[in-house]
Design a protein around this motif. Structure first.
Motif, PDB file in Angstrom:
ATOM      1  N   ILE A  90       0.843  -1.201   0.000  1.00 25.18           N
ATOM      2  CA  ILE A  90       0.000   0.000   0.000  1.00 25.18           C
ATOM      3  C   ILE A  90       0.874   1.245   0.000  1.00 25.18           C
ATOM      4  O   ILE A  90       0.628   2.212  -0.741  1.00 25.18           O
ATOM      5  N   ALA A  91       1.907   1.243   0.822  1.00 25.18           N
ATOM      6  CA  ALA A  91       2.811   2.386   0.880  1.00 25.18           C
ATOM      7  C   ALA A  91       3.513   2.597  -0.457  1.00 25.18           C
ATOM      8  O   ALA A  91       3.621   3.734  -0.942  1.00 25.18           O
ATOM      9  N   THR A 101      -4.791  11.054   0.448  1.00 24.47           N
ATOM     10  CA  THR A 101      -5.479  10.063   1.273  1.00 24.47           C
ATOM     11  C   THR A 101      -5.384   8.698   0.611  1.00 24.47           C
ATOM     12  O   THR A 101      -5.371   8.598  -0.618  1.00 24.47           O
ATOM     13  N   ILE A 102      -5.328   7.657   1.439  1.00 22.35           N
ATOM     14  CA  ILE A 102      -5.379   6.279   0.955  1.00 22.35           C
ATOM     15  C   ILE A 102      -6.704   5.671   1.389  1.00 22.35           C
ATOM     16  O   ILE A 102      -7.072   5.739   2.563  1.00 22.35           O
ATOM     17  N   TYR A 113      -1.620  -0.667  10.486  1.00 23.73           N
ATOM     18  CA  TYR A 113      -1.823   0.743  10.174  1.00 23.73           C
ATOM     19  C   TYR A 113      -0.675   1.590  10.740  1.00 23.73           C
ATOM     20  O   TYR A 113      -0.294   2.596  10.149  1.00 23.73           O
ATOM     21  N   THR A 114      -0.124   1.162  11.853  1.00 23.21           N
ATOM     22  CA  THR A 114       1.033   1.861  12.427  1.00 23.21           C
ATOM     23  C   THR A 114       2.212   1.804  11.476  1.00 23.21           C
ATOM     24  O   THR A 114       2.926   2.804  11.271  1.00 23.21           O
ATOM     25  N   GLN A 119       5.551   4.810   7.299  1.00 19.97           N
ATOM     26  CA  GLN A 119       6.083   4.949   5.952  1.00 19.97           C
ATOM     27  C   GLN A 119       5.519   6.158   5.209  1.00 19.97           C
ATOM     28  O   GLN A 119       6.173   6.687   4.302  1.00 19.97           O
ATOM     29  N   LEU A 120       4.288   6.588   5.610  1.00 24.00           N
ATOM     30  CA  LEU A 120       3.617   7.680   4.911  1.00 24.00           C
ATOM     31  C   LEU A 120       3.112   8.726   5.911  1.00 24.00           C
ATOM     32  O   LEU A 120       1.901   8.924   6.070  1.00 24.00           O
ATOM     33  N   PRO A 121       4.006   9.407   6.590  1.00 28.13           N
ATOM     34  CA  PRO A 121       3.572  10.397   7.577  1.00 28.13           C
ATOM     35  C   PRO A 121       2.766  11.511   6.914  1.00 28.13           C
ATOM     36  O   PRO A 121       3.109  11.994   5.834  1.00 28.13           O
TER      37      PRO A 121
END
Length: 236
Positions: A90-91, A101-102, A113-114, A119-121
C-alpha cells in the motif's frame, strides 16, 4: 490507537451536530482532469481515484492517478483506492501516485496501520467496511481506533472474484447508523446513492460524508446534470 476518552468526546460532539451537519461529498471513479474539475465545480470536497481492482467500474492507470492528483488544488482531498492488502505494498502504491489520502478497500493481510503511518507520515488512512451484518459493526468499531475515517460500502470481499466497491447497491443503513454512532472517527456512506434516495440516506445514517460513483454517471461518464441533481438533493 485512539484514546477511549477521546472517542467518547468525538461521539458526543457528533451527536450535537447531527441535526445541522451538511455531509461532505466525495465523487469517486474520477477518470480525467476534466471530470475532476466538474466534480469540484459542483461542490465535491473529495475525489476518488480508482486503481487496479479485481472487479467494478472506474479503474485507471497509476500514471493518470498521479496526474489528476497533482492537478487538484487543496483543500480538495484526493483518495487513492487501492486493492493492495499489505502495509508495504500500500505504501509503495501511494508513493507512485501521491494522493492526500489512501482508501483501503480490502482487509490488511500483513503489516499494520502503524507500519503504514510510519512509511507515509501525514497521509490520511480511510478503511472501507463492506457492511453485511452485525459482524461488520464490530469490525468497524474496532478499526475506527486505528484509522482516520471509515467508508461503508456494499461490496463482498468473500466472493471468488472480490467485489470491493462500485456495485451500485445499497446495504442495510440501520447497521451503518450503528457504526456512525459508535465510531471514533468520521464515517462516509457509499453504495447505491443517487438523487432519489440521498435524503433518506442522510436522515437514516447521519454520516459525515457521502461517496458515490455510478449514481452520477451516464454510460460510464460523469454526467453534470446528474451531479448537480445529487448535490441539490443532498444539500437542499
Amino acid at each position: 490507537m485512539s484514546n477511549p476518552l477521546i472517542c467518547g468526546q468525538f461521539i458526543r460532539h457528533l451527536a450535537t451536530r447531527k441535526k445541522t451537519m451538511t455531509p461532505r461529498i466525495k465523487i469517486c471513479c474520477i477518470a480525467s482532469i476534466e471530470e475532476a474539475k466538474m466534480a469540484v465545480g459542483c461542490g465535491a470536497s473529495a475525489l476518488g481515484l480508482v486503481a487496479r481492482m479485481p472487479s467494478g467500474p472506474g479503474p485507471i492507470a497509476d500514471e493518470l492517478i498521479a496526474e489528476i492528483a497533482k492537478a487538484v488544488p487543496p483543500p480538495i482531498a484526493t483518495f487513492l483506492l487501492t486493492s493492495e492488502t499489505t502495509a508495504d505494498e500500500i505504501a509503495r502504491h501511494h508513493q507512485r501516485v501521491h494522493t492526500s489520502t489512501i482508501q483501503i478497500v480490502d482487509s490488511l493481510s500483513a503489516g499494520t496501520y502503524t507500519d503504514l503511518r510510519a512509511q507515509l507520515p501525514g497521509i490520511k488512512i480511510v478503511q472501507v467496511i463492506h457492511v453485511s451484518d452485525e459482524k461488520s459493526v464490530d469490525e468497524a468499531v474496532r478499526l475506527s481506533e486505528q484509522v482516520d475515517a471509515l467508508l461503508l460500502d456494499s461490496g463482498n470481499p468473500h466472493l471468488q472474484v472480490k467485489e470491493l466497491g462500485g456495485t451500485g447497491r445499497t446495504h442495510d443503513w440501520r447497521l451503518s447508523r450503528k457504526i456512525v454512532e459508535l465510531s471514533c472517527v468520521p464515517v462516509f456512506l457509499a453504495g447505491g446513492l443517487k438523487p432519489a434516495n440521498v435524503r433518506e440516506a442522510i436522515e437514516t445514517v447521519q454520516p459525515y460524508g457521502l461517496d458515490l460513483c455510478s449514481g452520477v454517471r451516464t454510460n460510464g461518464h460523469l454526467d453534470k446534470n446528474k451531479l448537480e441533481a445529487f448535490f441539490r438533493a443532498a444539500w437542499g
